[in-house]
Design a protein around this motif. Structure first.
Motif, PDB file in Angstrom:
ATOM      1  N   ASP A   1       0.871  -1.176   0.000  1.00 22.92           N
ATOM      2  CA  ASP A   1       0.000   0.000   0.000  1.00 22.92           C
ATOM      3  C   ASP A   1       0.907   1.225   0.000  1.00 22.92           C
ATOM      4  N   ALA A   2       0.872   1.981  -1.074  1.00 24.59           N
ATOM      5  CA  ALA A   2       1.787   3.118  -1.200  1.00 24.59           C
ATOM      6  C   ALA A   2       1.546   4.170  -0.145  1.00 24.59           C
ATOM      7  N   ALA A   3       0.347   4.196   0.437  1.00 28.67           N
ATOM      8  CA  ALA A   3       0.035   5.189   1.461  1.00 28.67           C
ATOM      9  C   ALA A   3       0.419   4.727   2.854  1.00 28.67           C
ATOM     10  N   ASN A   4       0.818   3.473   2.995  1.00 23.75           N
ATOM     11  CA  ASN A   4       1.167   2.918   4.306  1.00 23.75           C
ATOM     12  C   ASN A   4       2.670   3.024   4.498  1.00 23.75           C
ATOM     13  N   ILE A   5       3.079   3.762   5.521  1.00 22.50           N
ATOM     14  CA  ILE A   5       4.495   3.983   5.764  1.00 22.50           C
ATOM     15  C   ILE A   5       5.223   2.702   6.100  1.00 22.50           C
ATOM     16  N   ASN A   6       4.494   1.668   6.536  1.00 22.21           N
ATOM     17  CA  ASN A   6       5.120   0.383   6.844  1.00 22.21           C
ATOM     18  C   ASN A   6       5.317  -0.472   5.599  1.00 22.21           C
TER      19      ASN A   6
ATOM     20  N   GLY B   1      14.836  24.448   2.845  1.00 18.69           N
ATOM     21  CA  GLY B   1      13.865  23.940   3.810  1.00 18.69           C
ATOM     22  C   GLY B   1      13.757  22.435   3.822  1.00 18.69           C
ATOM     23  N   LYS B   2      14.840  21.751   3.558  1.00 24.47           N
ATOM     24  CA  LYS B   2      14.781  20.297   3.528  1.00 24.47           C
ATOM     25  C   LYS B   2      14.829  19.726   4.936  1.00 24.47           C
ATOM     26  N   VAL B   3      14.102  18.626   5.146  1.00 25.36           N
ATOM     27  CA  VAL B   3      14.112  17.925   6.425  1.00 25.36           C
ATOM     28  C   VAL B   3      14.497  16.486   6.156  1.00 25.36           C
ATOM     29  N   THR B   4      14.950  15.806   7.183  1.00 25.11           N
ATOM     30  CA  THR B   4      15.399  14.429   7.051  1.00 25.11           C
ATOM     31  C   THR B   4      14.429  13.503   7.742  1.00 25.11           C
ATOM     32  N   ASN B   5      13.878  12.527   7.005  1.00 18.95           N
ATOM     33  CA  ASN B   5      12.986  11.519   7.554  1.00 18.95           C
ATOM     34  C   ASN B   5      13.568  10.149   7.239  1.00 18.95           C
ATOM     35  N   LEU B   6      14.224   9.557   8.252  1.00 21.33           N
ATOM     36  CA  LEU B   6      14.823   8.239   8.077  1.00 21.33           C
ATOM     37  C   LEU B   6      15.764   8.187   6.879  1.00 21.33           C
ATOM     38  N   GLY B   7      16.503   9.267   6.664  1.00 18.12           N
ATOM     39  CA  GLY B   7      17.434   9.314   5.561  1.00 18.12           C
ATOM     40  C   GLY B   7      16.845   9.796   4.264  1.00 18.12           C
TER      41      GLY B   7
ATOM     42  N   LEU C   1       1.743  13.025   3.712  1.00 15.25           N
ATOM     43  CA  LEU C   1       1.171  13.293   5.032  1.00 15.25           C
ATOM     44  C   LEU C   1       1.757  12.357   6.076  1.00 15.25           C
ATOM     45  N   ASN C   2       1.975  11.095   5.710  1.00 15.49           N
ATOM     46  CA  ASN C   2       2.598  10.162   6.651  1.00 15.49           C
ATOM     47  C   ASN C   2       4.018  10.588   6.986  1.00 15.49           C
ATOM     48  N   PHE C   3       4.759  11.013   5.973  1.00 20.23           N
ATOM     49  CA  PHE C   3       6.126  11.495   6.214  1.00 20.23           C
ATOM     50  C   PHE C   3       6.104  12.717   7.133  1.00 20.23           C
ATOM     51  N   GLU C   4       5.170  13.620   6.871  1.00 20.29           N
ATOM     52  CA  GLU C   4       5.091  14.834   7.682  1.00 20.29           C
ATOM     53  C   GLU C   4       4.687  14.505   9.116  1.00 20.29           C
ATOM     54  N   LEU C   5       3.765  13.536   9.280  1.00 24.17           N
ATOM     55  CA  LEU C   5       3.345  13.129  10.618  1.00 24.17           C
ATOM     56  C   LEU C   5       4.508  12.539  11.402  1.00 24.17           C
ATOM     57  N   ASP C   6       5.294  11.682  10.747  1.00 27.65           N
ATOM     58  CA  ASP C   6       6.465  11.114  11.425  1.00 27.65           C
ATOM     59  C   ASP C   6       7.468  12.198  11.798  1.00 27.65           C
ATOM     60  N   ARG C   7       7.625  13.165  10.922  1.00 28.31           N
ATOM     61  CA  ARG C   7       8.556  14.256  11.225  1.00 28.31           C
ATOM     62  C   ARG C   7       8.105  15.048  12.439  1.00 28.31           C
ATOM     63  N   LEU C   8       6.788  15.341  12.511  1.00 27.19           N
ATOM     64  CA  LEU C   8       6.267  16.091  13.649  1.00 27.19           C
ATOM     65  C   LEU C   8       6.393  15.290  14.940  1.00 27.19           C
TER      66      LEU C   8
ATOM     67  N   GLU D   1       9.948  15.563  16.062  1.00 29.54           N
ATOM     68  CA  GLU D   1      10.272  16.869  16.637  1.00 29.54           C
ATOM     69  C   GLU D   1       9.665  17.025  18.022  1.00 29.54           C
ATOM     70  N   ILE D   2       8.419  16.512  18.201  1.00 30.54           N
ATOM     71  CA  ILE D   2       7.779  16.608  19.520  1.00 30.54           C
ATOM     72  C   ILE D   2       8.579  15.823  20.552  1.00 30.54           C
ATOM     73  N   ASN D   3       8.963  14.584  20.193  1.00 31.96           N
ATOM     74  CA  ASN D   3       9.748  13.780  21.129  1.00 31.96           C
ATOM     75  C   ASN D   3      11.092  14.435  21.416  1.00 31.96           C
ATOM     76  N   GLU D   4      11.683  15.011  20.376  1.00 32.88           N
ATOM     77  CA  GLU D   4      12.995  15.632  20.545  1.00 32.88           C
ATOM     78  C   GLU D   4      12.935  16.829  21.484  1.00 32.88           C
ATOM     79  N   LYS D   5      11.798  17.546  21.479  1.00 32.13           N
ATOM     80  CA  LYS D   5      11.688  18.742  22.314  1.00 32.13           C
ATOM     81  C   LYS D   5      11.109  18.445  23.694  1.00 32.13           C
ATOM     82  N   LEU D   6      10.166  17.468  23.788  1.00 32.60           N
ATOM     83  CA  LEU D   6       9.505  17.208  25.062  1.00 32.60           C
ATOM     84  C   LEU D   6      10.373  16.390  26.013  1.00 32.60           C
ATOM     85  N   ILE D   7      11.078  15.379  25.448  1.00 31.80           N
ATOM     86  CA  ILE D   7      11.866  14.510  26.327  1.00 31.80           C
ATOM     87  C   ILE D   7      12.943  15.287  27.078  1.00 31.80           C
TER      88      ILE D   7
END
Length: 449
Positions: A103-108, A314-320, A343-350, A353-359
């Motif tokens: 499934d191309a929409a499934n990040i797994n 404005g490039k970001v890195t998502n799992l390389g 959207l899945n890539f953007e969700l993982d990025r967010l 970032e949340i874990n990186e800032k909250l922890i």
């Protein structure tokens, strides 16, 4: 400028840039090099996409472990969707190699390839896109963008020069022709050669002076003849060598000696007659070190440019997987699977970032709580210490009072007994024993207090 001078100004618009299928022209801000046109210096079979048979570009990996270019695998899934009678909004398909359902929409099912593979592909050695025009640059694939966009002298750019009729020249020329041109000057402007008065432009000037002009005289280093045209210099020096003309090995650093045979060269070099030749090894060593430093500096500069380009774009890195933020919303109406993937890539990025800032914040909060607890314990300990000191002072005072009362009582009892009855030898010894035992018990009591 007089009107007659304006009329005499001519431009040669017949000169066109040499265009090849792989060449790059920077004609506007949206022009970007197509890295699919690159020629590779090394073997790339182990890093080729199974669909396009070229090194990976933005690689994605399927759940079954096969890797493809992002554009290739998405186009394959889209072709399956368009060729079937199913709903056009579906994103399901299968792997082109083993037909594993994905499934191309499934990040797994379809996810960015690990960073190490992306780095291996980006480090492949390639030639410049403008190699057919004459550029001899070669480097890593990730350096191509910066080279052809900013540095390559053979990249096609608009002239942009002002003409006498207030027009702006829109013709495409190679960047290297602007080296000696004035600011806002049209390099198609015709002028006369300073040696032979032939009509040339900035584009044809170098070619004319090196191969056509008969009056562009240069001095031969071998024979010292200063009336040799530049176009004939190579052939003239060949003739000088055939005639036995020999240069000092230190001619590259300024020695002007020229001889006719090997014996004269030995005489010139013996006993340190040529000081420049003695300096030559040191010069070669310093030149090598300078070359290494320049190479290292160039590498560091390229790395810095790559980082700066990533930040500016404005490039970001998502799992390389590098993706431009500005490209997230660039979807067409029918490409639903692309929307879901982005959207899945953007969700993982967010989430990252949340874990990186909250922890760190939570850890910091815990550390602050621990510090507050330690401070409170220290304050409580200090107060308890003060109370203990006060209690100790009160106990010492009671002990002194008790000692004084015991001493007074013992003294009054001893005086009364001595006055009532005389002491015999045995009685004196007994009383003395009792007095010593009483004194020791009082001392033990004082020690306990």
């Amino acid at each position: 400028m007089e009107e007659s001078d304006i009329i005499d100004v001519k431009y040669d618009d017949s000169i066109t840039i040499k265009s090849y299928p792989t060449s790059f022209d920077l004609v506007d801000n949206d022009s970007t090099p197509d890295i699919r046109n690159l020629k590779y210096k090394t073997n790339t079979d182990h890093l080729n996409c199974p669909i396009c048979q070229q090194p990976f570009i933005t690689p994605l990996t399927t759940i079954c472990g096969h890797t493809f270019c992002k554009e290739c695998i998405l186009e394959f899934v889209k072709s399956l969707r368009n060729g079937s009678n199913n709903d056009t909004t579906t994103t399901t398909g299968h792997c082109p190699l083993d037909r594993t359902p994905i499934d191309a929409a499934n990040i797994n099912d379809l996810f960015p390839t690990p960073l190490i593979v992306t780095n291996l592909v980006d480090d492949l050695k390639v030639y410049c896109l403008n190699s057919e025009r004459g550029c001899d640059w070669s480097g890593s694939r990730w350096e191509v963008d910066h080279h052809v966009m900013d540095l390559c002298p053979y990249t096609g750019v608009k002239c942009g020069g002002q003409r006498h009729n207030d027009q702006v020249c829109e013709l495409i020329v190679e960047r290297r022709y602007f080296k000696n041109a004035e600011v806002n000057e049209c390099i198609h402007k015709i002028f006369n050669c300073e040696f032979c008065d032939a009509e040339i432009t900035k584009i044809t000037e170098e070619e004319h002076l090196d191969h056509d002009c008969l009056y562009n005289y240069k001095t031969c280093e071998l024979c010292g003849n200063d009336s040799i045209p530049q176009k004939n210099m190579a052939k003239h020096q060949e003739n000088c060598i055939k005639m036995g003309k020999i240069k000092c090995p230190a001619h590259e650093i300024g020695c002007k000696w020229v001889g006719s045979n090997e014996t004269s060269l030995e005489i010139h070099l013996q006993n340190g007659n040529c000081q420049l030749n003695q300096f030559l090894p040191f010069y070669a060593s310093m030149n090598e070190r300078m070359t290494n430093l320049e190479s290292e500096n160039s590498f560091l500069q390229r790395q810095l440019n790559k980082i700066l380009d990533s930040i500016i774009q404005g490039k970001v890195t998502n799992l390389g997987y590098n993706e431009g933020l500005e490209e997230i919303n660039k979807f067409s109406g029918g490409e639903e699977q692309d929307k879901l993937i982005y959207l899945n890539f953007e969700l993982d990025r967010l989430k990252f970032e949340i874990n990186e800032k909250l922890i760190p914040f939570m850890k910091r909060s815990k550390m602050n709580d621990q510090e507050n607890m330690i401070k409170n314990l220290v304050n409580d300990n200090f107060m308890m210490r003060e109370d203990m000191n006060l209690q100790r002072m009160m106990i010492n005072s009671l002990r002194k009072q008790l000692q004084f009362m015991l001493f007074s009582r013992n003294r009054s009892v001893g005086v009364g007994n001595a006055m009532s009855s005389p002491m015999h030898g045995d009685d004196f010894g007994t009383d003395l024993y009792e007095l010593e035992s009483r004194s020791s018990s009082e001392e033990r009591f004082n020690l306990k207090l």
